[in-house]
Design a protein around this motif. Structure first.
Motif, PDB file in Angstrom:
ATOM      1  N   GLN A  15      13.024  -8.935  -9.214  1.00  0.00           N
ATOM      2  CA  GLN A  15      11.873  -9.755  -8.847  1.00  0.00           C
ATOM      3  C   GLN A  15      12.321 -11.089  -8.273  1.00  0.00           C
ATOM      4  OE1 GLN A  15       8.606  -9.897 -11.780  1.00  0.00           O
ATOM      5  NE2 GLN A  15       9.737  -8.302 -12.863  1.00  0.00           N
ATOM      6  N   ILE A  16      13.292 -11.726  -8.877  1.00  0.00           N
ATOM      7  CA  ILE A  16      13.740 -13.020  -8.352  1.00  0.00           C
ATOM      8  C   ILE A  16      14.421 -12.835  -7.011  1.00  0.00           C
ATOM      9  CG2 ILE A  16      16.096 -13.207  -9.260  1.00  0.00           C
ATOM     10  CD1 ILE A  16      13.422 -15.948  -9.359  1.00  0.00           C
ATOM     11  N   THR A  17      15.055 -11.656  -6.797  1.00  0.00           N
ATOM     12  CA  THR A  17      15.635 -11.366  -5.493  1.00  0.00           C
ATOM     13  C   THR A  17      14.571 -11.393  -4.416  1.00  0.00           C
ATOM     14  OG1 THR A  17      17.361  -9.984  -6.468  1.00  0.00           O
ATOM     15  CG2 THR A  17      16.886  -9.644  -4.140  1.00  0.00           C
ATOM     16  N   SER A  18      13.451 -10.730  -4.656  1.00  0.00           N
ATOM     17  CA  SER A  18      12.385 -10.683  -3.657  1.00  0.00           C
ATOM     18  C   SER A  18      11.829 -12.070  -3.393  1.00  0.00           C
ATOM     19  CB  SER A  18      11.270  -9.742  -4.122  1.00  0.00           C
ATOM     20  OG  SER A  18      10.607 -10.254  -5.258  1.00  0.00           O
ATOM     21  N   ARG A  19      11.695 -12.871  -4.431  1.00  0.00           N
ATOM     22  CA  ARG A  19      11.117 -14.204  -4.258  1.00  0.00           C
ATOM     23  C   ARG A  19      12.042 -15.110  -3.453  1.00  0.00           C
ATOM     24  NH1 ARG A  19       9.662 -12.875  -9.671  1.00  0.00           N
ATOM     25  NH2 ARG A  19       7.404 -12.684  -9.856  1.00  0.00           N
ATOM     26  N   LEU A  20      13.319 -15.130  -3.795  1.00  0.00           N
ATOM     27  CA  LEU A  20      14.250 -15.984  -3.062  1.00  0.00           C
ATOM     28  C   LEU A  20      14.451 -15.478  -1.640  1.00  0.00           C
ATOM     29  CD1 LEU A  20      16.925 -16.761  -5.777  1.00  0.00           C
ATOM     30  CD2 LEU A  20      15.212 -18.311  -4.853  1.00  0.00           C
ATOM     31  N   SER A  21      14.393 -14.148  -1.454  1.00  0.00           N
ATOM     32  CA  SER A  21      14.514 -13.601  -0.110  1.00  0.00           C
ATOM     33  C   SER A  21      13.375 -14.091   0.769  1.00  0.00           C
ATOM     34  CB  SER A  21      14.504 -12.064  -0.163  1.00  0.00           C
ATOM     35  OG  SER A  21      15.628 -11.592  -0.852  1.00  0.00           O
ATOM     36  N   CYS A  22      12.156 -14.132   0.215  1.00  0.00           N
ATOM     37  CA  CYS A  22      11.010 -14.655   0.965  1.00  0.00           C
ATOM     38  C   CYS A  22      11.261 -16.099   1.361  1.00  0.00           C
ATOM     39  CB  CYS A  22       9.732 -14.570   0.130  1.00  0.00           C
ATOM     40  SG  CYS A  22       9.110 -12.894  -0.104  1.00  0.00           S
ATOM     41  N   SER A  23      11.809 -16.903   0.448  1.00  0.00           N
ATOM     42  CA  SER A  23      12.068 -18.316   0.739  1.00  0.00           C
ATOM     43  C   SER A  23      13.060 -18.475   1.874  1.00  0.00           C
ATOM     44  CB  SER A  23      12.617 -19.026  -0.511  1.00  0.00           C
ATOM     45  OG  SER A  23      11.682 -19.021  -1.548  1.00  0.00           O
ATOM     46  N   PHE A  24      14.185 -17.764   1.785  1.00  0.00           N
ATOM     47  CA  PHE A  24      15.211 -17.952   2.795  1.00  0.00           C
ATOM     48  C   PHE A  24      14.786 -17.342   4.127  1.00  0.00           C
ATOM     49  CE2 PHE A  24      17.987 -20.183   0.268  1.00  0.00           C
ATOM     50  CZ  PHE A  24      18.214 -19.571  -0.943  1.00  0.00           C
ATOM     51  N   SER A  25      14.012 -16.254   4.116  1.00  0.00           N
ATOM     52  CA  SER A  25      13.497 -15.690   5.359  1.00  0.00           C
ATOM     53  C   SER A  25      12.588 -16.678   6.062  1.00  0.00           C
ATOM     54  CB  SER A  25      12.730 -14.386   5.076  1.00  0.00           C
ATOM     55  OG  SER A  25      13.583 -13.414   4.542  1.00  0.00           O
ATOM     56  N   ALA A  26      11.737 -17.320   5.289  1.00  0.00           N
ATOM     57  CA  ALA A  26      10.839 -18.316   5.875  1.00  0.00           C
ATOM     58  C   ALA A  26      11.620 -19.463   6.489  1.00  0.00           C
ATOM     59  CB  ALA A  26       9.873 -18.851   4.809  1.00  0.00           C
ATOM     60  N   MET A  27      12.682 -19.909   5.821  1.00  0.00           N
ATOM     61  CA  MET A  27      13.464 -21.027   6.336  1.00  0.00           C
ATOM     62  C   MET A  27      14.222 -20.645   7.603  1.00  0.00           C
ATOM     63  SD  MET A  27      14.938 -22.994   2.986  1.00  0.00           S
ATOM     64  CE  MET A  27      15.405 -21.526   2.075  1.00  0.00           C
ATOM     65  N   VAL A  28      14.798 -19.426   7.625  1.00  0.00           N
ATOM     66  CA  VAL A  28      15.513 -18.979   8.821  1.00  0.00           C
ATOM     67  C   VAL A  28      14.565 -18.926  10.009  1.00  0.00           C
ATOM     68  CG1 VAL A  28      16.661 -17.012   9.891  1.00  0.00           C
ATOM     69  CG2 VAL A  28      17.303 -17.708   7.594  1.00  0.00           C
ATOM     70  N   ALA A  92      -1.455 -16.607  12.561  1.00  0.00           N
ATOM     71  CA  ALA A  92      -1.077 -15.207  12.803  1.00  0.00           C
ATOM     72  C   ALA A  92       0.311 -14.916  12.257  1.00  0.00           C
ATOM     73  CB  ALA A  92      -1.130 -14.917  14.302  1.00  0.00           C
ATOM     74  N   THR A  93       1.227 -15.876  12.432  1.00  0.00           N
ATOM     75  CA  THR A  93       2.590 -15.709  11.914  1.00  0.00           C
ATOM     76  C   THR A  93       2.589 -15.542  10.396  1.00  0.00           C
ATOM     77  OG1 THR A  93       3.523 -17.019  13.725  1.00  0.00           O
ATOM     78  CG2 THR A  93       4.867 -16.773  11.731  1.00  0.00           C
ATOM     79  N   ASN A  94       1.816 -16.386   9.713  1.00  0.00           N
ATOM     80  CA  ASN A  94       1.729 -16.296   8.257  1.00  0.00           C
ATOM     81  C   ASN A  94       1.112 -14.982   7.800  1.00  0.00           C
ATOM     82  OD1 ASN A  94       2.436 -18.888   6.517  1.00  0.00           O
ATOM     83  ND2 ASN A  94       1.704 -19.616   8.495  1.00  0.00           N
ATOM     84  N   ILE A  95      -0.005 -14.606   8.417  1.00  0.00           N
ATOM     85  CA  ILE A  95      -0.724 -13.397   7.994  1.00  0.00           C
ATOM     86  C   ILE A  95       0.106 -12.148   8.247  1.00  0.00           C
ATOM     87  CG2 ILE A  95      -2.740 -11.943   8.441  1.00  0.00           C
ATOM     88  CD1 ILE A  95      -4.288 -14.534   9.051  1.00  0.00           C
ATOM     89  N   ILE A  96       0.619 -12.012   9.471  1.00  0.00           N
ATOM     90  CA  ILE A  96       1.382 -10.815   9.829  1.00  0.00           C
ATOM     91  C   ILE A  96       2.704 -10.757   9.070  1.00  0.00           C
ATOM     92  CG2 ILE A  96       2.563  -9.611  11.707  1.00  0.00           C
ATOM     93  CD1 ILE A  96       0.454 -10.785  13.607  1.00  0.00           C
ATOM     94  N   GLY A 100       3.366  -8.055   6.087  1.00  0.00           N
ATOM     95  CA  GLY A 100       4.449  -7.090   6.276  1.00  0.00           C
ATOM     96  C   GLY A 100       5.453  -7.131   5.148  1.00  0.00           C
ATOM     97  N   ALA A 101       5.780  -8.345   4.698  1.00  0.00           N
ATOM     98  CA  ALA A 101       6.737  -8.492   3.599  1.00  0.00           C
ATOM     99  C   ALA A 101       6.190  -7.876   2.316  1.00  0.00           C
ATOM    100  CB  ALA A 101       7.055  -9.970   3.385  1.00  0.00           C
ATOM    101  N   MET A 102       4.893  -8.075   2.051  1.00  0.00           N
ATOM    102  CA  MET A 102       4.296  -7.538   0.835  1.00  0.00           C
ATOM    103  C   MET A 102       4.203  -6.013   0.876  1.00  0.00           C
ATOM    104  SD  MET A 102       3.776  -9.873  -1.403  1.00  0.00           S
ATOM    105  CE  MET A 102       5.388 -10.391  -0.798  1.00  0.00           C
ATOM    106  N   VAL A 103       3.872  -5.464   2.046  1.00  0.00           N
ATOM    107  CA  VAL A 103       3.820  -4.001   2.184  1.00  0.00           C
ATOM    108  C   VAL A 103       5.214  -3.420   1.962  1.00  0.00           C
ATOM    109  CG1 VAL A 103       3.463  -2.098   3.804  1.00  0.00           C
ATOM    110  CG2 VAL A 103       1.805  -3.961   3.691  1.00  0.00           C
ATOM    111  N   GLY A 104       6.219  -4.071   2.553  1.00  0.00           N
ATOM    112  CA  GLY A 104       7.591  -3.606   2.372  1.00  0.00           C
ATOM    113  C   GLY A 104       8.046  -3.699   0.933  1.00  0.00           C
ATOM    114  N   LEU A 105       7.694  -4.808   0.268  1.00  0.00           N
ATOM    115  CA  LEU A 105       8.077  -4.988  -1.126  1.00  0.00           C
ATOM    116  C   LEU A 105       7.418  -3.938  -2.017  1.00  0.00           C
ATOM    117  CD1 LEU A 105       9.451  -6.644  -3.372  1.00  0.00           C
ATOM    118  CD2 LEU A 105       7.424  -8.105  -3.410  1.00  0.00           C
ATOM    119  N   TYR A 106       6.144  -3.699  -1.785  1.00  0.00           N
ATOM    120  CA  TYR A 106       5.432  -2.700  -2.591  1.00  0.00           C
ATOM    121  C   TYR A 106       6.033  -1.304  -2.385  1.00  0.00           C
ATOM    122  CZ  TYR A 106       1.767   0.241  -4.513  1.00  0.00           C
ATOM    123  OH  TYR A 106       1.080   1.171  -5.247  1.00  0.00           O
ATOM    124  N   SER A 107       6.298  -0.959  -1.122  1.00  0.00           N
ATOM    125  CA  SER A 107       6.826   0.371  -0.820  1.00  0.00           C
ATOM    126  C   SER A 107       8.231   0.557  -1.381  1.00  0.00           C
ATOM    127  CB  SER A 107       6.846   0.595   0.699  1.00  0.00           C
ATOM    128  OG  SER A 107       5.541   0.533   1.230  1.00  0.00           O
TER     129      SER A 107
END
Length: 362
Positions: A15-28, A92-96, A100-107
């Motif tokens: 779970q913490i992996t997914s959360r930190l990945s979201c943070s660093f993806s957003a920053m990149v 649009a960037t935030n929503i899409i 997408g990240a949430m669908v991928g995480l769930y799957s």
């Protein structure tokens, strides 16, 4: 919840992996985006500190991290059409992107585990609280990245602060909700509170000072062991690669609050780039609550209760990257975002009831 300590340890780390990945993806994404818009933004003009503190009737794209900075850049106001166009791009960037990240995480994760009715569980004592600090840091980092994106749109300052600043807490709460419907885990009030603290830290400083005088930072050191049992256990619950350890191993993570001294004492001769940091980490953790591992049948397969689990506290100098002088807007924003990483510096450590000096602390 029927789960072994091993299973619980692995799930929380994932779970913490997914959360930190979201943070660093957003920053990149933000860094690449800022370098693109930096070349096409309108011509800048110098403005005084006094003018930067006055209420603004027009919209400005401010690339600095402080509206109270005497070297603030003031730019031509954007037209209503330009603002609307940029708002649509960022919305649009935030929503899409997030959808997408949430669908991928769930799957990739949640659908592989049994679902249940929404429920909560108490994990406040796990990992000596380091995972909760990680939640707060992730929310802070995501909020900071989001706020800088909304800054580019030229919307009203307070709207930008609240909309971008609370994004991290919102993103993290969605993941907490998915946890709440998973029978393996549950909604964590401790995680939720940490998310609010992280985003709230950014919002409160922006509203009060117009800048981040106290930065939330992160550093990491790869832990290695000579004991084969500890090597095997660490590989099992934290992963074997450096990338996995970076995200999962709480023994190697250190979190910092770095204060810019000059911002609190503006008339002093203290260098603008000098910061003072207070950090914390922990050692000796090979399980969520205790150093015992069990298999699926409840049999003990790892028992190292002889290893002490303890917290560490640090005091160290730091560098404020936002005070590096540059006329390139993209670089300026990049330094602002990269400022959430702590530079390795000498430190004074307090742990196990004694003080010691470290040549470098990561």
């Amino acid at each position: 919840m029927n789960q072994t300590p091993d299973h619980k340890s692995i799930s929380l780390a994932s779970q913490i992996t997914s959360r930190l990945s979201c943070s660093f993806s957003a920053m990149v994404f933000l860094l690449s985006f800022c370098f693109q818009i930096g070349a096409t933004s309108v011509e800048a003009q110098d403005s005084s500190a006094k003018a930067s503190l006055l209420p603004q009737k027009n919209y400005y794209f401010r690339t600095g991290d402080s509206i109270a900075d005497s070297n603030k850049i003031k730019e031509k106001p954007l037209s209503k059409k330009q603002i609307d166009h940029r708002v649509k791009i960022i919305a649009a960037t935030n929503i899409i992107g997030y959808s997408g990240a949430m669908v991928g995480l769930y799957s990739a994760w949640y659908k592989n585990y049994p679902q249940s009715n929404f429920h909560a569980f108490n994990d406040i004592s796990e990992w000596k609280g380091i995972d909760k600090i990680g939640h707060a840091y992730s929310a802070y980092a995501e909020s900071k990245a989001s706020m800088e994106l909304w800054r580019w749109t030229g919307i009203d300052r307070k709207k930008r602060i609240w909309l971008g600043g609370m994004s991290g807490a919102f993103y993290q709460t969605v993941i907490e909700t998915l946890d709440g419907f998973s029978s393996e885990w549950g909604w964590s009030w401790g995680d939720f509170a940490a998310n609010i603290v992280g985003s709230g830290m950014l919002v409160s400083q922006e509203l009060a000072w117009g800048e981040q005088r106290i930065q939330f930072k992160f550093s990491f050191h790869h832990k290695t062991y000579s004991d084969p049992a500890l090597i095997q256990r660490s590989n099992k619950i934290f992963g074997s690669s450096t990338a996995e350890r970076f995200l999962k191993d709480y023994n190697g993570q250190t979190y910092w609050l770095s204060a810019n001294i000059k911002s609190f004492f503006p008339e002093s001769k203290i260098p603008e780039w000098l910061m003072l940091s207070v950090g914390t980490g922990a050692e000796g953790m090979f399980g969520a609550n205790e150093n015992i591992g069990k298999d699926a049948n409840g049999n003990i397969i790892f028992n190292r209760t002889d290893i002490k689990r303890y917290r560490q506290w640090y005091l160290a100098p730091d560098i404020d990257l936002t005070k590096i002088k540059t006329n390139r807007k993209g670089i300026k924003v990049a330094l602002n975002i990269l400022n959430i990483v702590k530079f390795p510096m000498p430190s004074l450590e307090y742990s196990n009831g004694r003080f010691k000096l470290n040549a470098f602390t990561f």
